[in-house]
Structure formats: C-alpha cells, structure tokens
Design an enzyme around this catalytic site. Structure first.
Site, PDB file in Angstrom:
ATOM      1  N   HIS A  89      -3.020   2.374  -5.810  1.00 40.93           N
ATOM      2  CA  HIS A  89      -3.557   1.158  -5.181  1.00 40.93           C
ATOM      3  C   HIS A  89      -3.884   0.099  -6.227  1.00 40.93           C
ATOM      4  O   HIS A  89      -3.845  -1.102  -5.939  1.00 40.93           O
ATOM      5  CB  HIS A  89      -4.797   1.495  -4.358  1.00 40.93           C
TER       6      HIS A  89
ATOM      7  N   ARG B 214      -1.215  -2.421  -6.563  1.00 39.90           N
ATOM      8  CA  ARG B 214      -1.287  -3.522  -5.591  1.00 39.90           C
ATOM      9  C   ARG B 214      -2.261  -4.600  -6.083  1.00 39.90           C
ATOM     10  O   ARG B 214      -1.977  -5.797  -5.976  1.00 39.90           O
ATOM     11  CB  ARG B 214      -1.722  -2.947  -4.240  1.00 39.90           C
TER      12      ARG B 214
ATOM     13  N   HIS C 201      -3.506  -9.648   4.070  1.00 40.41           N
ATOM     14  CA  HIS C 201      -4.937  -9.731   4.330  1.00 40.41           C
ATOM     15  C   HIS C 201      -5.180 -10.600   5.565  1.00 40.41           C
ATOM     16  O   HIS C 201      -4.603 -11.679   5.703  1.00 40.41           O
ATOM     17  CB  HIS C 201      -5.675 -10.360   3.141  1.00 40.41           C
TER      18      HIS C 201
ATOM     19  N   ARG D 204       0.861  -1.178   0.000  1.00 44.29           N
ATOM     20  CA  ARG D 204       0.000   0.000   0.000  1.00 44.29           C
ATOM     21  C   ARG D 204       0.904   1.237   0.000  1.00 44.29           C
ATOM     22  O   ARG D 204       2.057   1.176   0.442  1.00 44.29           O
ATOM     23  CB  ARG D 204      -0.896   0.039   1.243  1.00 44.29           C
TER      24      ARG D 204
ATOM     25  N   TYR E  62      -9.651 -11.800  -6.029  1.00 39.05           N
ATOM     26  CA  TYR E  62      -8.756 -11.779  -7.188  1.00 39.05           C
ATOM     27  C   TYR E  62      -8.981 -12.968  -8.112  1.00 39.05           C
ATOM     28  O   TYR E  62      -8.612 -12.923  -9.275  1.00 39.05           O
ATOM     29  CB  TYR E  62      -7.294 -11.705  -6.721  1.00 39.05           C
TER      30      TYR E  62
ATOM     31  N   LYS F 185      -1.949  -2.767   8.053  1.00 40.52           N
ATOM     32  CA  LYS F 185      -3.128  -2.367   8.809  1.00 40.52           C
ATOM     33  C   LYS F 185      -3.160  -3.096  10.148  1.00 40.52           C
ATOM     34  O   LYS F 185      -2.799  -4.268  10.241  1.00 40.52           O
ATOM     35  CB  LYS F 185      -4.399  -2.694   8.019  1.00 40.52           C
TER      36      LYS F 185
END
Length: 318
Positions: free
Chosen positions: A262, A265, A288, A169, A297, A194
């Site tokens: 983004h 990514r 994730h 990111r 995806y 995150k």
C-alpha cells in the site's frame, strides 16, 4: 468450595439484546470471530462502566436515556485507564453500533452516543518510498536469481508495478481479469474500487510491459473472465502472497517496515504531486471520494521538501 457468581454488567433485558446483536454480527454481517470478540469486549467495557456509574447493571431503558455527560464520563474513565485515542474511538464506535442495533429493534434511540464527539486522532502521514526504491521494488530484475519460478517473480513484479505505476490498491490489482490486462497497446485500465466505484486509470509503458512479461510465461491458460493474477496452482492469488514478496524485498533492499504494497500507492501519489501533478487529477486517479483525503499528500510532499532543505541548504544548519 463454590465459585463466586459472575459480576453482572447488564440487566437481563439488555444482556439478551447484546447476545442477539453479537449473533447478528456473526451470522448476518458475517464478521470474523475476532472482530465479534472485539465488539463484545468494547461494549462489555462500556456496560461495566455504566454499572459503576449508575450503581446497578443498566437495562434497555438506561441506554435509551443516556445523557452526553454519561458518555463523556465513560471516555474520561477509559482515558484515565491509559487507553489511547484510537482505542477510545474504537470503543465508542462499537458502542454506537450496538445502540443503532437496539434502535432498529425498537428499544429507543440513544442520541447521546451520537452527540458526543470522539477523541481527536493524531494524523499519521503516509510513508512513501523514495523513487529509486519504488522502481526497484516494482522490477522483476531485483529478484532475479531467486529459487522461484520465473513466472511467479514476473507476477509479483507486475502486481507491485500496478500499485506503484497506476496507484492501485492490492485488492484492485488482484480483482483484474484477463480481459482487463493492459496489453496490445491498451493504455488504460478500468478499475472497480471501494464502494464499487469505477474509475479509469492510465497505464504507463513500464507497467504494461511488466504485465505482458508475466502473461508471456504464465503456465495456466485462462478465459477473459478468469483472474489476471493467479496463485502457484492456478487459483485466485491471495494478497498475503504479495505481502510476503514485499517483505522479502524489504530485507533485500534494506527498506523500513513501512514499505508495504500500500505504501507503493502512497508513493504513486506523492511522486506525482512532487512532479507537479494537481490534487484534483490525483484524486481521480486514486479513486478518493473526497478531495480532503487526497490533500494529505501535500503534507507528505512538504515534509520531504523540508527534509531536502535541511540536508542541502548551506544556511539550514547555521
């Protein structure tokens, strides 16, 4: 001529609690004025509905005694007003946040707001770039000849190379320090993503070269704990600068508006999957928390396969 009095949408006890909540969001949660304004607007809309629904401005007791049918009636009314599912979900989320605040303040729990499911949001698939376009975006050569200092062009290319070549990111790339730089033979990065979740990301040779090329001509000295990527005056680099660089590249390469940093990514994940990468590994690389987040995806890849099939297979048009 006297102005007409404002229309009350809440009894005095609830109005006072709402003002206290908005102050809490602004001061303690440090939300931006626009975010606080959006929360205020959504909750006011809910209270205005309840005023018509109950025939009088609601008080604290009314919020605590809400039934699921009251919340569903609100959602139905807003949908009839033309609100889209995403806006409905935002309004429901704001109202739930207000109800949780009231509960923490000892004004009772409103189970109805949690019991009612929000509208189903249409799933929007990530829009990756084609491999060739992604490579051009992440290459300093693409912008060669611009009237910009070479180190700035190298910096932008290195950040974008990390987004595409390592799946970072922007915030993760700009959070790297000098000691994190993948140089001198280092083939991995430790990234804090995150939720302060740490992960190790392998760095391929072209990405490492992009970072090394940038550091070789960077005019600002720095210690190991200083930011790896800096602005024109040596201070921390704003994500907006990289977004501007991407905007310029979109125009130069004829890319759609969906081509953002983004999206690189997304391209990283989609291209890995298309080359046989397994979902669990891609989940780890992206950081994730849930595999279900990564599974989107597979739909992107299937969409691309169908596009290729439709355009190339002899029987696809018949």
């Amino acid at each position: 001529m006297n102005a007409s009095p404002p229309i009350l949408v809440a009894a005095s006890d609830l109005a006072a609690a709402k003002a206290q909540w908005l102050a809490y969001l602004a001061v303690e949660r440090r939300m931006s004025p626009k975010t606080v304004e959006a929360y205020d607007r959504d909750v006011t809309s809910f209270l205005r509905f309840l005023t018509g629904h109950f025939g009088e401005p609601p008080g604290l007791d009314d919020i605590a005694s809400l039934a699921p049918r009251d919340v569903r009636a609100f959602l139905a009314a807003r949908r009839a007003d033309g609100l889209k599912p995403r806006s409905l979900m935002r309004a429901l989320a704001a109202t739930r946040a207000f109800a949780r605040f009231l509960e923490r303040q000892g004004h009772g729990a409103s189970a109805a707001l949690s019991a009612v499911r929000g509208p189903k949001l249409p799933q929007s698939l990530p829009k990756p770039l084609a491999p060739e376009a992604a490579r051009k975006v992440a290459s300093a050569d693409t912008r060669m000849g611009e009237a910009r200092e070479p180190w700035i062009l190298a910096r932008d290319a290195a950040v974008l190379a990390l987004c595409y070549g390592a799946g970072l990111r922007i915030s993760e790339a700009l959070g790297l320090t000098r000691k994190d730089a993948p140089v001198s033979g280092r083939d991995s990065l430790t990234v804090i993503g995150k939720g302060n979740k740490m992960r190790s990301v392998p760095v391929i040779a072209p990405v490492a070269r992009a970072v090394e090329d940038y550091l070789k001509i960077l005019p600002f000295p720095g210690g190991p704990d200083d930011p790896l990527f800096v602005g024109a005056r040596g201070g921390p680099l704003s994500p907006r600068i990289i977004q501007y660089a991407m905007q310029h590249l979109r125009g130069a390469l004829g890319l759609p508006d969906s081509a953002t940093p983004h999206a690189l990514r997304h391209s990283f994940a989609t291209h890995l999957l298309g080359r046989g990468g397994d979902l669990r590994s891609i989940q780890e690389l992206l950081g994730h928390a849930s595999l279900s987040t990564t599974q989107i995806y597979t739909k992107v890849d299937a969409t691309e396969l169908m596009r290729v099939y439709q355009s190339a297979h002899p029987r696809a048009r018949g």
